[in-house]
Design an enzyme around this catalytic site. Structure first.
Site, PDB file in Angstrom:
ATOM      1  N   HIS A 152       0.579  -0.838  -0.001  1.00  0.00           N
ATOM      2  CA  HIS A 152       0.204   0.279  -0.144  1.00  0.00           C
ATOM      3  C   HIS A 152       0.768   1.423   0.380  1.00  0.00           C
ATOM      4  O   HIS A 152       1.701   0.850   1.350  1.00  0.00           O
ATOM      5  CB  HIS A 152      -1.059   0.235   1.137  1.00  0.00           C
ATOM      6  CG  HIS A 152      -1.800  -0.609   1.300  1.00  0.00           C
ATOM      7  ND1 HIS A 152      -3.405  -1.032   2.237  1.00  0.00           N
ATOM      8  CD2 HIS A 152      -2.517  -2.060   0.161  1.00  0.00           C
ATOM      9  CE1 HIS A 152      -4.040  -1.650   2.080  1.00  0.00           C
ATOM     10  NE2 HIS A 152      -3.728  -2.092   0.531  1.00  0.00           N
ATOM     11  N   TYR A 209      -9.029   5.572   7.751  1.00  0.00           N
ATOM     12  CA  TYR A 209      -9.382   5.953   9.141  1.00  0.00           C
ATOM     13  C   TYR A 209     -10.152   6.946   8.958  1.00  0.00           C
ATOM     14  O   TYR A 209     -10.574   7.896   8.246  1.00  0.00           O
ATOM     15  CB  TYR A 209      -7.988   6.454   8.872  1.00  0.00           C
ATOM     16  CG  TYR A 209      -6.679   5.778   9.549  1.00  0.00           C
ATOM     17  CD1 TYR A 209      -6.931   4.914  11.090  1.00  0.00           C
ATOM     18  CD2 TYR A 209      -6.087   4.332   9.062  1.00  0.00           C
ATOM     19  CE1 TYR A 209      -6.076   3.975  11.501  1.00  0.00           C
ATOM     20  CE2 TYR A 209      -5.367   3.766   9.230  1.00  0.00           C
ATOM     21  CZ  TYR A 209      -4.996   3.438  10.528  1.00  0.00           C
ATOM     22  OH  TYR A 209      -4.048   2.521  10.821  1.00  0.00           O
ATOM     23  N   PRO A 265      -3.987   0.108  18.697  1.00  0.00           N
ATOM     24  CA  PRO A 265      -3.991  -0.849  17.538  1.00  0.00           C
ATOM     25  C   PRO A 265      -3.606   0.640  16.468  1.00  0.00           C
ATOM     26  O   PRO A 265      -3.488   0.371  15.143  1.00  0.00           O
ATOM     27  CB  PRO A 265      -4.874  -1.624  17.191  1.00  0.00           C
ATOM     28  CG  PRO A 265      -5.770  -0.748  18.174  1.00  0.00           C
ATOM     29  CD  PRO A 265      -4.979  -0.508  19.728  1.00  0.00           C
ATOM     30  N   LYS A 325       1.579  -0.429  15.367  1.00  0.00           N
ATOM     31  CA  LYS A 325       2.887  -0.412  15.451  1.00  0.00           C
ATOM     32  C   LYS A 325       3.340  -1.088  16.325  1.00  0.00           C
ATOM     33  O   LYS A 325       4.861  -1.861  16.525  1.00  0.00           O
ATOM     34  CB  LYS A 325       3.217   0.838  16.499  1.00  0.00           C
ATOM     35  CG  LYS A 325       3.354   2.420  16.033  1.00  0.00           C
ATOM     36  CD  LYS A 325       4.898   2.595  14.806  1.00  0.00           C
ATOM     37  CE  LYS A 325       4.548   3.180  13.355  1.00  0.00           C
ATOM     38  NZ  LYS A 325       4.030   3.284  12.562  1.00  0.00           N
ATOM     39  N   TYR A 346       3.867   6.545  10.306  1.00  0.00           N
ATOM     40  CA  TYR A 346       3.004   5.425   9.825  1.00  0.00           C
ATOM     41  C   TYR A 346       4.471   4.486   8.958  1.00  0.00           C
ATOM     42  O   TYR A 346       4.120   3.293   9.507  1.00  0.00           O
ATOM     43  CB  TYR A 346       1.468   5.944   9.101  1.00  0.00           C
ATOM     44  CG  TYR A 346       0.834   5.327   9.108  1.00  0.00           C
ATOM     45  CD1 TYR A 346       0.099   4.839   9.618  1.00  0.00           C
ATOM     46  CD2 TYR A 346       1.187   3.997   8.493  1.00  0.00           C
ATOM     47  CE1 TYR A 346      -0.850   4.003   9.739  1.00  0.00           C
ATOM     48  CE2 TYR A 346       0.103   3.228   7.777  1.00  0.00           C
ATOM     49  CZ  TYR A 346      -0.962   2.915   9.089  1.00  0.00           C
ATOM     50  OH  TYR A 346      -1.965   2.348   8.729  1.00  0.00           O
TER      51      TYR A 346
END
Length: 391
Positions: free
Chosen positions: A74, A203, A294, A298, A384
């Protein structure tokens, strides 16, 4: 019955198995003990996002073939409010991407590799005790699955046994510092046998609560809803789950595809860090030393970073006689731990609703900044997609 090994590893999850794999590359023998069965460890549904650095490490030690064949690369994520959806392209921003490849798949690859190598693993053990940790001959005592009492005598012990294992508790409270935050909400997570309705993770901030659309494969979707602490799965029918997901993830011109839900669970959320991560010849790694919510993806990646660092430190100590990296292990590991703890807290607090209108306005301001600022988006992407392992 006594047995000698160089490193006794407590915990046969990804952290323990990967550490054994990395130690083997340095010619260091290890024995792993695990309280659960192999089938249980293999079946645990946990993390699904691998950082760029994690993938690079797995490839470099011969664990990347199936990941490359079946993992989903991704370039970034979608971040949205009810009014707008934006794509943050990590490759454009920081030149790094992430992979969707579940922890269960990583575990399968590790077990296969360690089985081929003849790794000694005791599953289903009981009464695990760690002793003599401040000497150069620490021991791990346990009862194996056949009821035989065993003692592993080692040069070092690696505690990779998670939040509730004996390793964390073996460090005296008088020498530890603990930082902890329990969040006032949980996740209701579901696995659904339906192709994902998105090409990359979504998200979503919504007044009803956070929602997330992830995936495990091209045929299996992984989805999450923010729910109050104490929520029971049986309070949420499948119809109610899909209705809430459709509402919170809803976006003009886009539709969420529903399908059979095969698994549902409520996941409490907390942050936890214990220092030091070393006591004598005991070294903690992964969830034994720290927990993150979560939201920032990580947890597994932090464990990988820990054991990569720990393997090098143990190789220096046990092969080269250089204690420097082992002495610095806790301080070095905690720098990354706190960076990832902050990022996970930041993502969590930005996206989960509290019911406070003031908090909501702050969240909207933060999200608008990410939508409009290359600098802001770059900071999110850098964290991220994953910082270098040698941070």
């Amino acid at each position: 019955m006594r047995q000698r090994t160089r490193v006794a590893i407590v915990g046969a999850g990804p952290a323990g198995m990967l550490l054994a794999h990395l130690l083997d590359a340095h010619g260091i023998e290890s024995v792993i003990v695990e309280t659960r069965s192999q089938a249980y460890v293999l079946a645990r549904i946990r993390a699904g996002i691998l950082e760029h650095s994690t993938v690079e490490l797995l490839r470099s030690v011969g664990l990347g073939d199936r990941l490359d064949a079946e993992g989903l690369p991704h370039r970034g994520i979608y971040l949205q409010t009810p009014q707008e959806r934006h794509h943050l392209d990590f490759v454009d921003l920081v030149g790094r991407q992430v992979w969707v490849y579940g922890q269960t798949e990583v575990q399968k690859d590790l077990v296969a590799a360690r089985t081929r190598a003849g790794q000694a693993v005791y599953y289903g053990v009981a009464d695990v005790e760690l002793d003599d940790l401040t000497t150069d001959r620490p021991t791990v005592r346990f009862t194996d699955a056949d009821g035989v009492q065993r003692t592993l005598e080692a040069d070092a012990v690696a505690g990779c046994d998670g939040s509730f294992g004996p390793s964390r508790a073996a460090i005296p409270a008088a020498v530890t510092s603990v930082w902890e935050r329990t969040y006032p909400y949980s996740w209701l997570g579901v696995l659904a046998s339906v192709p994902p309705s998105t090409d990359e993770l979504i998200y979503a901030w919504h007044p009803d609560g956070f929602a997330m659309h992830s995936m495990r494969s091209a045929q299996v979707s992984r989805l999450y809803l923010q729910v109050p602490n104490g929520t029971r799965v049986d309070e949420w029918s499948h119809d109610r789950i899909w209705e809430a997901l459709s509402t919170r993830l809803g976006h003009t011109g886009w539709e969420l595809a529903a399908g059979p839900i095969t698994e549902a669970a409520v996941l409490p959320m907390r942050s936890f860090v214990q220092s030091p991560m070393r006591h004598g010849r005991l070294f903690l790694a992964g969830d034994a030393a720290h927990i993150v919510p979560p939201t920032g993806a990580k947890g597994l990646n932090l464990a990988v970073a820990d054991v990569a660092l720990l393997a090098r430190a143990l190789a220096a100590l046990l092969v080269d006689g250089d204690a420097g990296p082992a002495d610095a292990y806790s301080e070095t590991a905690l720098r990354r731990v706190w960076r990832c703890t902050h990022f996970s807290w930041w993502m969590t607090s930005m996206l989960h609703t509290s019911g406070d209108p003031f908090d909501a306005q702050l969240q909207m301001s933060q999200l608008r900044w990410l939508f409009s600022s290359t600098a802001g988006a770059t900071g999110l992407a850098e964290n991220y997609a994953g910082l270098p392992l040698d941070l």
